[in-house]
Design an enzyme around this catalytic site. Structure first.
Site, PDB file in Angstrom:
ATOM      1  N   TYR A  10      40.983  42.250  20.137  1.00  0.00           N
ATOM      2  CA  TYR A  10      41.010  40.835  19.730  1.00  0.00           C
ATOM      3  C   TYR A  10      42.308  40.508  18.981  1.00  0.00           C
ATOM      4  O   TYR A  10      42.964  39.493  19.247  1.00  0.00           O
ATOM      5  CB  TYR A  10      39.780  40.575  18.858  1.00  0.00           C
ATOM      6  CG  TYR A  10      39.612  39.162  18.361  1.00  0.00           C
ATOM      7  CD1 TYR A  10      39.157  38.155  19.211  1.00  0.00           C
ATOM      8  CD2 TYR A  10      39.882  38.832  17.030  1.00  0.00           C
ATOM      9  CE1 TYR A  10      38.979  36.852  18.744  1.00  0.00           C
ATOM     10  CE2 TYR A  10      39.697  37.542  16.558  1.00  0.00           C
ATOM     11  CZ  TYR A  10      39.244  36.554  17.421  1.00  0.00           C
ATOM     12  OH  TYR A  10      39.066  35.269  16.950  1.00  0.00           O
ATOM     13  N   LYS A  33      45.228  37.819  19.957  1.00  0.00           N
ATOM     14  CA  LYS A  33      45.575  36.693  19.085  1.00  0.00           C
ATOM     15  C   LYS A  33      47.031  36.767  18.611  1.00  0.00           C
ATOM     16  O   LYS A  33      47.681  35.741  18.426  1.00  0.00           O
ATOM     17  CB  LYS A  33      44.609  36.634  17.891  1.00  0.00           C
ATOM     18  CG  LYS A  33      43.159  36.323  18.301  1.00  0.00           C
ATOM     19  CD  LYS A  33      43.058  34.964  18.973  1.00  0.00           C
ATOM     20  CE  LYS A  33      41.641  34.556  19.307  1.00  0.00           C
ATOM     21  NZ  LYS A  33      41.552  33.211  19.905  1.00  0.00           N
TER      22      LYS A  33
HETATM   23  P1  NDP Z   1      32.172  30.448  19.668  1.00  0.00           P
HETATM   24  O1  NDP Z   1      31.714  31.797  20.140  1.00  0.00           O
HETATM   25  O2  NDP Z   1      31.221  29.566  18.919  1.00  0.00           O
HETATM   26  O3  NDP Z   1      32.733  29.598  20.901  1.00  0.00           O
HETATM   27  C1  NDP Z   1      33.546  30.180  21.867  1.00  0.00           C
HETATM   28  C2  NDP Z   1      33.807  29.162  22.949  1.00  0.00           C
HETATM   29  O4  NDP Z   1      34.612  29.765  23.955  1.00  0.00           O
HETATM   30  C3  NDP Z   1      32.541  28.691  23.603  1.00  0.00           C
HETATM   31  O5  NDP Z   1      32.592  27.295  23.778  1.00  0.00           O
HETATM   32  C4  NDP Z   1      32.546  29.386  24.957  1.00  0.00           C
HETATM   33  O6  NDP Z   1      31.953  28.556  25.941  1.00  0.00           O
HETATM   34  C5  NDP Z   1      34.048  29.523  25.204  1.00  0.00           C
HETATM   35  N1  NDP Z   1      34.327  30.608  26.134  1.00  0.00           N
HETATM   36  C6  NDP Z   1      34.147  31.945  25.955  1.00  0.00           C
HETATM   37  N2  NDP Z   1      34.479  32.603  27.075  1.00  0.00           N
HETATM   38  C7  NDP Z   1      34.866  31.663  27.975  1.00  0.00           C
HETATM   39  C8  NDP Z   1      35.299  31.721  29.315  1.00  0.00           C
HETATM   40  N3  NDP Z   1      35.417  32.879  29.986  1.00  0.00           N
HETATM   41  N4  NDP Z   1      35.628  30.573  29.942  1.00  0.00           N
HETATM   42  C9  NDP Z   1      35.532  29.390  29.298  1.00  0.00           C
HETATM   43  N5  NDP Z   1      35.122  29.263  28.036  1.00  0.00           N
HETATM   44  C10 NDP Z   1      34.785  30.394  27.381  1.00  0.00           C
HETATM   45  O7  NDP Z   1      33.453  30.737  18.805  1.00  0.00           O
HETATM   46  P2  NDP Z   1      34.354  29.842  17.828  1.00  0.00           P
HETATM   47  O8  NDP Z   1      34.115  28.402  18.037  1.00  0.00           O
HETATM   48  O9  NDP Z   1      34.228  30.417  16.487  1.00  0.00           O
HETATM   49  O10 NDP Z   1      35.789  30.251  18.381  1.00  0.00           O
HETATM   50  C11 NDP Z   1      36.681  29.374  19.042  1.00  0.00           C
HETATM   51  C12 NDP Z   1      38.070  29.986  19.003  1.00  0.00           C
HETATM   52  O11 NDP Z   1      38.470  30.144  17.649  1.00  0.00           O
HETATM   53  C13 NDP Z   1      38.138  31.376  19.637  1.00  0.00           C
HETATM   54  O12 NDP Z   1      39.347  31.510  20.341  1.00  0.00           O
HETATM   55  C14 NDP Z   1      38.131  32.296  18.433  1.00  0.00           C
HETATM   56  O13 NDP Z   1      38.757  33.510  18.701  1.00  0.00           O
HETATM   57  C15 NDP Z   1      38.908  31.463  17.437  1.00  0.00           C
HETATM   58  N6  NDP Z   1      38.700  31.857  16.048  1.00  0.00           N
HETATM   59  C16 NDP Z   1      37.466  31.772  15.461  1.00  0.00           C
HETATM   60  C17 NDP Z   1      37.288  32.173  14.153  1.00  0.00           C
HETATM   61  C18 NDP Z   1      35.984  32.103  13.444  1.00  0.00           C
HETATM   62  O14 NDP Z   1      35.904  32.572  12.287  1.00  0.00           O
HETATM   63  N7  NDP Z   1      34.930  31.549  14.029  1.00  0.00           N
HETATM   64  C19 NDP Z   1      38.416  32.685  13.367  1.00  0.00           C
HETATM   65  C20 NDP Z   1      39.662  32.732  14.074  1.00  0.00           C
HETATM   66  C21 NDP Z   1      39.778  32.325  15.371  1.00  0.00           C
HETATM   67  P3  NDP Z   1      30.970  29.039  27.130  1.00  0.00           P
HETATM   68  O15 NDP Z   1      30.179  30.203  26.620  1.00  0.00           O
HETATM   69  O16 NDP Z   1      30.174  27.805  27.407  1.00  0.00           O
HETATM   70  O17 NDP Z   1      31.897  29.382  28.249  1.00  0.00           O
END
Ligand code: NDP
Length: 248
Positions: A155, A159
């Site tokens: 990861y 990133k």
């Molecule tokens: P969630 O797990 O709540 O959401 C992840 C989102 O990514 C979902 O909407 C999911 O949609 C989508 N997703 C995952 N795989 C795919 C795929 N193959 N194709 C299309 N969409 C995909 O996580 P967060 O909202 O917390 O994270 C959002 C971003 O922020 C990520 O990149 C994460 O790494 C980053 N981030 C989050 C942090 C945190 O503390 N939460 C900290 C730092 C960064 P679906 O399953 O419907 O496809």
């Protein structure tokens, strides 16, 4: 508040968490939003929330780990809206484990979704931004890409890779008024971090000078700013939204 009237924004991972918050906030600022992710019913719910306050949104199913799906979605969005002015590469996954135990598939899944997906979707959409001589590309990185984290080598590499990608692309596209920036969230309360146990949560909180976890809206507000005309002179930047957890 910056206005995004007349702008179309495509947000990946818009079905929940940070992506959903970005969609709601950008739509409230006046943008038309293309909501992209795999879970169609959740996307429909977000689209309905946006319609309920008078915003405009349309769901598009997208799997960012599939080149075919990326090409098809980019085509469908452009056919429907004509232009994408703002691209938010937010979709991301974790497959946490110590490196000794990390399977090749844990590595590949994370790099393919978080990094290669961003490369392919961005590549599919910059042609029309170049023609328009205006664009905003915002990549959601992570504090972990800046500091590293035990158990997250895959990861963190994805990133950190996004940060190098952001800075390189910012240099390539600057002459056409396309800015490319990254947002690096700290510890944000979403489904991704809900898997942490109480001990991990307490340890994480102890490292945050502002003394609280971040919210998905904290990230969405930063994205709205970077998407706006007010941020026209900012490119190649990594905006830390982490409560002071890491000061780059
Ligand atoms: P969630 O797990 O709540 O959401 C992840 C989102 O990514 C979902 O909407 C999911 O949609 C989508 N997703 C995952 N795989 C795919 C795929 N193959 N194709 C299309 N969409 C995909 O996580 P967060 O909202 O917390 O994270 C959002 C971003 O922020 C990520 O990149 C994460 O790494 C980053 N981030 C989050 C942090 C945190 O503390 N939460 C900290 C730092 C960064 P679906 O399953 O419907 O496809």
């Amino acid at each position: 508040m910056p206005t995004l009237e007349g702008k179309t924004a495509l947000i990946t991972g818009a079905s929940q968490g940070i992506g959903r918050a970005c969609a709601l906030v950008l739509a409230r600022a006046g943008a038309t939003v293309a909501l992209a992710a795999r879970n169609e019913s959740k996307l429909n719910e977000v689209a309905a929330e946006i319609a309920a306050f008078g915003g405009t949104a349309k769901p598009f199913t997208l799997d960012v780990s599939s080149e075919e799906s990326i090409k098809a979605t980019a085509k469908a969005v452009l056919e429907h809206f004509g232009t994408v002015h703002v691209l938010v590469n937010n979709a991301g996954i974790t497959r946490d484990t110590l490196l000794l135990r990390m399977k090749r598939s844990d590595w590949d899944d994370v790099i393919t979704t978080n990094l290669t997906g961003t490369f392919l979707l961005t590549q599919a959409l910059i042609g029309q931004m170049l023609k328009a001589r205006w664009g905003r590309i915002i990549n959601i990185s992570s504090v972990v890409g800046q500091t590293g984290q035990a158990g997250q080598a895959n990861y963190a590499a994805s990133k950190a890779g996004l940060i190098g990608f952001t800075k390189s692309l910012a240099r390539e596209l600057a002459s056409r008024h396309i800015t490319v920036n990254a947002v690096a969230p700290g510890y944000i309360e979403t489904a991704m971090t809900a898997v942490l146990d109480e001990k991990q949560r307490t340890a994480m909180l102890s490292q945050i000078p502002l003394g609280r976890p971040g919210s998905d809206d904290d990230i969405a507000h930063a994205v709205r700013f970077l998407a706006s005309d007010e941020a026209a002179y900012i490119t190649g930047h990594v905006l830390d939204v982490n409560g002071g957890m890491y000061m780059g």
